[in-house]
Design an enzyme around this catalytic site. Structure first.
Site, PDB file in Angstrom:
ATOM      1  N   TYR A 161      -8.458  -3.654 -11.535  1.00 30.53           N
ATOM      2  CA  TYR A 161      -8.211  -2.385 -10.857  1.00 30.53           C
ATOM      3  C   TYR A 161      -6.939  -1.726 -11.394  1.00 30.53           C
ATOM      4  CZ  TYR A 161     -11.026  -3.419  -6.543  1.00 30.53           C
ATOM      5  OH  TYR A 161     -11.988  -3.686  -5.621  1.00 30.53           O
ATOM      6  N   GLU A 208     -26.494  14.410  -4.468  1.00 31.32           N
ATOM      7  CA  GLU A 208     -27.896  14.598  -4.094  1.00 31.32           C
ATOM      8  C   GLU A 208     -28.808  13.683  -4.903  1.00 31.32           C
ATOM      9  OE1 GLU A 208     -29.878  18.388  -5.175  1.00 31.32           O
ATOM     10  OE2 GLU A 208     -28.020  18.904  -6.184  1.00 31.32           O
ATOM     11  N   CYS A 233      -1.296   1.672  -3.244  1.00 29.37           N
ATOM     12  CA  CYS A 233      -2.324   2.716  -3.090  1.00 29.37           C
ATOM     13  C   CYS A 233      -1.762   4.126  -3.001  1.00 29.37           C
ATOM     14  CB  CYS A 233      -3.144   2.469  -1.821  1.00 29.37           C
ATOM     15  SG  CYS A 233      -3.498   0.755  -1.475  1.00 29.37           S
ATOM     16  N   HIS A 278     -27.598  20.572  -1.859  1.00 28.93           N
ATOM     17  CA  HIS A 278     -27.675  21.150  -3.195  1.00 28.93           C
ATOM     18  C   HIS A 278     -26.716  22.331  -3.339  1.00 28.93           C
ATOM     19  CE1 HIS A 278     -29.628  22.013  -6.981  1.00 28.93           C
ATOM     20  NE2 HIS A 278     -29.705  23.279  -6.632  1.00 28.93           N
ATOM     21  N   LYS A 336       0.250   5.337  -6.115  1.00 32.23           N
ATOM     22  CA  LYS A 336      -0.747   5.351  -7.212  1.00 32.23           C
ATOM     23  C   LYS A 336      -1.653   6.570  -7.106  1.00 32.23           C
ATOM     24  CE  LYS A 336      -4.579   4.030  -6.555  1.00 32.23           C
ATOM     25  NZ  LYS A 336      -5.082   2.681  -6.466  1.00 32.23           N
ATOM     26  N   CYS A 357       0.827  -1.211   0.000  1.00 34.88           N
ATOM     27  CA  CYS A 357       0.000   0.000   0.000  1.00 34.88           C
ATOM     28  C   CYS A 357       0.858   1.257   0.000  1.00 34.88           C
ATOM     29  CB  CYS A 357      -0.934  -0.011   1.204  1.00 34.88           C
ATOM     30  SG  CYS A 357      -1.785   1.543   1.424  1.00 34.88           S
ATOM     31  N   GLU A 374      -6.678   1.606 -13.728  1.00 32.17           N
ATOM     32  CA  GLU A 374      -6.186   2.820 -13.069  1.00 32.17           C
ATOM     33  C   GLU A 374      -4.944   3.369 -13.787  1.00 32.17           C
ATOM     34  OE1 GLU A 374      -7.725   2.151  -8.490  1.00 32.17           O
ATOM     35  OE2 GLU A 374      -5.659   1.672  -8.953  1.00 32.17           O
TER      36      GLU A 374
HETATM   37  P1  NDP Z   1      -7.471  -7.987 -10.759  1.00 32.53           P
HETATM   38  O1  NDP Z   1      -7.717  -9.354 -10.257  1.00 32.53           O
HETATM   39  O2  NDP Z   1      -8.365  -6.861 -10.363  1.00 32.53           O
HETATM   40  O3  NDP Z   1      -7.437  -7.992 -12.343  1.00 32.53           O
HETATM   41  C1  NDP Z   1      -6.602  -8.863 -13.047  1.00 32.53           C
HETATM   42  C2  NDP Z   1      -6.895  -8.681 -14.515  1.00 32.53           C
HETATM   43  O4  NDP Z   1      -5.961  -9.412 -15.278  1.00 32.53           O
HETATM   44  C3  NDP Z   1      -8.272  -9.181 -14.906  1.00 32.53           C
HETATM   45  O5  NDP Z   1      -8.795  -8.296 -15.854  1.00 32.53           O
HETATM   46  C4  NDP Z   1      -7.988 -10.547 -15.483  1.00 32.53           C
HETATM   47  O6  NDP Z   1      -8.908 -10.950 -16.464  1.00 32.53           O
HETATM   48  C5  NDP Z   1      -6.654 -10.300 -16.138  1.00 32.53           C
HETATM   49  N1  NDP Z   1      -5.867 -11.537 -16.258  1.00 32.53           N
HETATM   50  C6  NDP Z   1      -5.622 -12.449 -15.290  1.00 32.53           C
HETATM   51  N2  NDP Z   1      -4.839 -13.443 -15.759  1.00 32.53           N
HETATM   52  C7  NDP Z   1      -4.591 -13.148 -17.051  1.00 32.53           C
HETATM   53  C8  NDP Z   1      -3.867 -13.801 -18.078  1.00 32.53           C
HETATM   54  N3  NDP Z   1      -3.247 -14.960 -17.863  1.00 32.53           N
HETATM   55  N4  NDP Z   1      -3.837 -13.221 -19.288  1.00 32.53           N
HETATM   56  C9  NDP Z   1      -4.481 -12.051 -19.534  1.00 32.53           C
HETATM   57  N5  NDP Z   1      -5.183 -11.391 -18.605  1.00 32.53           N
HETATM   58  C10 NDP Z   1      -5.246 -11.931 -17.375  1.00 32.53           C
HETATM   59  O7  NDP Z   1      -5.960  -7.705 -10.372  1.00 32.53           O
HETATM   60  P2  NDP Z   1      -5.104  -6.387 -10.327  1.00 32.53           P
HETATM   61  O8  NDP Z   1      -3.731  -6.841 -10.643  1.00 32.53           O
HETATM   62  O9  NDP Z   1      -5.692  -5.294 -11.150  1.00 32.53           O
HETATM   63  O10 NDP Z   1      -5.220  -5.971  -8.806  1.00 32.53           O
HETATM   64  C11 NDP Z   1      -4.920  -6.912  -7.776  1.00 32.53           C
HETATM   65  C12 NDP Z   1      -5.733  -6.626  -6.541  1.00 32.53           C
HETATM   66  O11 NDP Z   1      -5.257  -5.446  -5.938  1.00 32.53           O
HETATM   67  C13 NDP Z   1      -7.199  -6.355  -6.837  1.00 32.53           C
HETATM   68  O12 NDP Z   1      -7.956  -7.536  -6.765  1.00 32.53           O
HETATM   69  C14 NDP Z   1      -7.601  -5.406  -5.770  1.00 32.53           C
HETATM   70  O13 NDP Z   1      -8.143  -6.124  -4.695  1.00 32.53           O
HETATM   71  C15 NDP Z   1      -6.318  -4.742  -5.332  1.00 32.53           C
HETATM   72  N6  NDP Z   1      -6.283  -3.339  -5.793  1.00 32.53           N
HETATM   73  C16 NDP Z   1      -7.193  -2.455  -5.307  1.00 32.53           C
HETATM   74  C17 NDP Z   1      -7.187  -1.142  -5.719  1.00 32.53           C
HETATM   75  C18 NDP Z   1      -8.200  -0.194  -5.191  1.00 32.53           C
HETATM   76  O14 NDP Z   1      -8.841  -0.487  -4.183  1.00 32.53           O
HETATM   77  N7  NDP Z   1      -8.421   0.952  -5.842  1.00 32.53           N
HETATM   78  C19 NDP Z   1      -6.193  -0.655  -6.677  1.00 32.53           C
HETATM   79  C20 NDP Z   1      -5.306  -1.664  -7.128  1.00 32.53           C
HETATM   80  C21 NDP Z   1      -5.348  -2.943  -6.698  1.00 32.53           C
HETATM   81  P3  NDP Z   1     -10.296 -11.687 -16.096  1.00 32.53           P
HETATM   82  O15 NDP Z   1     -11.226 -10.605 -15.621  1.00 32.53           O
HETATM   83  O16 NDP Z   1     -10.718 -12.254 -17.402  1.00 32.53           O
HETATM   84  O17 NDP Z   1      -9.985 -12.703 -15.071  1.00 32.53           O
END
Ligand code: NDP
Length: 452
Positions: free
Chosen positions: A178, A440, A48, A435, A51, A43, A182
């Site tokens: 995510y 709202e 976080c 408002h 970022k 984080c 982002e």
């Molecule tokens: P996520 O699990 O959110 O997303 C992973 C993405 O990668 C998905 O779109 C997935 O596709 C894709 N993917 C997975 N495996 C492959 C592959 N082999 N080939 C191609 N695409 C693939 O993970 P992130 O890395 O974005 O984030 C990790 C965690 O960190 C999140 O789950 C979240 O909990 C936390 N986080 C939270 C934030 C916040 O609160 N603002 C900000 C950043 C991270 P598919 O959907 O098809 O599985």
């Protein structure tokens, strides 16, 4: 038997630091904590916090363009990445120092090295020192996962994003979660030409369909070249950059390829299997509601358990663990109704059930409105915000709230209090509007747009 420590925490991220501080500072336990990298974990050091600072940096060009429409005689000059990165590093140093001081003043003994588990009551540091301990808490977090494919070594992950020597001109972001979404917005805002490839039909899988569609449209409008149903087959090094050969038959050149394809629990080589623990499919540590593993003296909190991978969740799990084990107050953190925000531009805030999940559960009413907010409308922009409530037909409770808007993260935090308390649609309706605001609309939507 006497132990060197009452608690040994492995990992100095959000969950581990909170658990150590409460166990030692509040309950007087003798606590040691080992961290192999920088104090603060994902984080603070590579997630976080940096970022969000990049999100702020990336929003200025839009703000300046808007300011002109409001009469200000301003123009954006260039973005000085080195200046920003240096400021960022200083801020992270400050935060890391604050984490260390908090631990020290709570009486926690810090070991700046890797620790592994030897047995149910013993840990070993990289230097060879061994300690006995009554309890062990594993809070080692997660690590970016990059799938296996030709040229994967040419891709970087979110870990490297904060240390780039220069900003690329053309970037490819792979993934639709995510982190990918982002960073696609951040890079776009910083002036990079951004393409995003996502293998599925729509980004942000698992969130409300209407809300994620809204985010995707807004990202495309702002200039992110988003391709769904597209994945990378291979990456090749070329003289000017990196060629991405994709499943849609295209071959395009980029200066940087960021893989944000999920994160995996950081459990390799920790000694967990030798303890007799069977890890989950992705290497996560199975725990019960008190974060206890099948080995009674060993607990785990945060991303390493693969429950809900969010900083505030890890903090609450760590705190609940300390209350349970050292405070004689058995506490299980409730993982339902955890609100979250995705810091895309526009942001998305979400709590509770999506429309799709809610209608599987029971008959619902959907209240939804998309409108042009005052601030950007005045500046001549087409941006729309989305406010959406999912309501149970029988109990009238609001089951879910989804907001796509600037500062949606701030709004959803407040909506989450009401929804967590079991607010009904009529409770929302009774609340007088503030408002003129965007939020709202949450208390003025009178008629459902559909039932399901
Ligand atoms: P996520 O699990 O959110 O997303 C992973 C993405 O990668 C998905 O779109 C997935 O596709 C894709 N993917 C997975 N495996 C492959 C592959 N082999 N080939 C191609 N695409 C693939 O993970 P992130 O890395 O974005 O984030 C990790 C965690 O960190 C999140 O789950 C979240 O909990 C936390 N986080 C939270 C934030 C916040 O609160 N603002 C900000 C950043 C991270 P598919 O959907 O098809 O599985």
């Amino acid at each position: 038997m006497t132990f060197d420590y009452d608690l040994f925490v492995i990992g100095g991220g959000s969950g581990g630091v909170r658990a150590a501080r409460i166990a030692s500072g509040e309950y007087g336990a003798k606590v040691g904590l080992a961290e192999e990298s920088r104090m603060g974990g994902t984080c603070v050091i590579r997630g976080c916090v940096p970022k969000k600072l990049m999100v702020f940096a990336s929003a200025y060009p839009e703000a300046i363009a808007e300011a002109r429409e409001y009469g200000w005689d301003v123009t954006a000059g260039g973005f000085d990445w080195t200046h920003f990165r240096t400021r960022l590093e200083t801020e992270l140093d400050r935060l890391e120092g604050a984490y260390r001081n908090t631990l020290k003043s709570a009486g926690v003994i810090i070991h700046d090295e890797r620790a592994v588990i030897v047995d149910a009551h013993r840990v070993r540091l990289a230097s060879g020192a061994e300690f006995t301990t009554k309890h062990i808490l594993v809070a080692t977090g997660g690590w970016p996962f990059v799938p296996d494919f030709p040229g994967r070594e040419l891709a970087i992950t979110s870990n490297e994003m904060f240390h780039l020597p220069v900003l690329p001109k053309r970037a490819l972001v792979v993934g639709g979660g995510y982190i990918a979404s982002e960073f696609a917005c951040i890079l776009k805002g910083l002036g990079v030409e951004v393409s995003q490839y996502y293998r599925g039909a729509q980004i942000l899988r698992g969130f409300d369909d209407e809300a994620r569609g809204h985010v995707a449209n807004a990202m495309r409008q702002s200039g992110v070249d988003l391709h769904c149903g597209t994945d990378v087959m291979r990456l090749e090094k070329t003289a000017p950059g990196i060629r991405a050969v994709a499943t849609d038959g295209t071959e395009r050149e980029f200066d940087m390829v960021l893989y944000a394809t999920g994160r995996r629990p950081n459990t390799a080589g920790l000694g967990l299997e030798a303890l007799g623990l069977t890890l989950g499919r992705n290497g996560e540590i199975p725990v019960d509601k008190f974060s206890q593993t099948a080995v009674p003296s060993v607990f785990a909190v945060g991303d390493v358990t693969g429950r809900v991978n969010l900083t505030p969740v890890a903090i609450r799990e760590g705190h609940a663990f300390a209350d349970t084990v050292f405070g004689a107050k058995p506490t299980a953190f409730d993982h339902t109704l955890v609100a979250s925000a995705i810091f895309t531009q526009p942001e998305m805030g979400s709590v509770g059930l999506s429309e799709e999940a809610a209608k599987e559960q029971e008959p619902i009413e959907v209240y939804s409105t998309a409108f042009r907010p005052m601030r950007t409308l005045f500046a001549g922009k087409q941006d729309r915000v989305l406010m959406k409530l999912i309501v149970s037909q029988s109990s009238r409770k609001v089951l879910g709230c989804h907001i796509v808007a600037p500062e949606a993260g701030e709004m959803i935090q407040l909506a989450a209090i009401a929804i967590g308390m079991g607010a009904t649609k009529e409770d929302f309706d009774r609340t007088c509007a503030v408002h003129p605001t965007m939020a709202e609309e949450l208390v003025t939507m009178r008629k459902p747009v559909r039932t399901a």
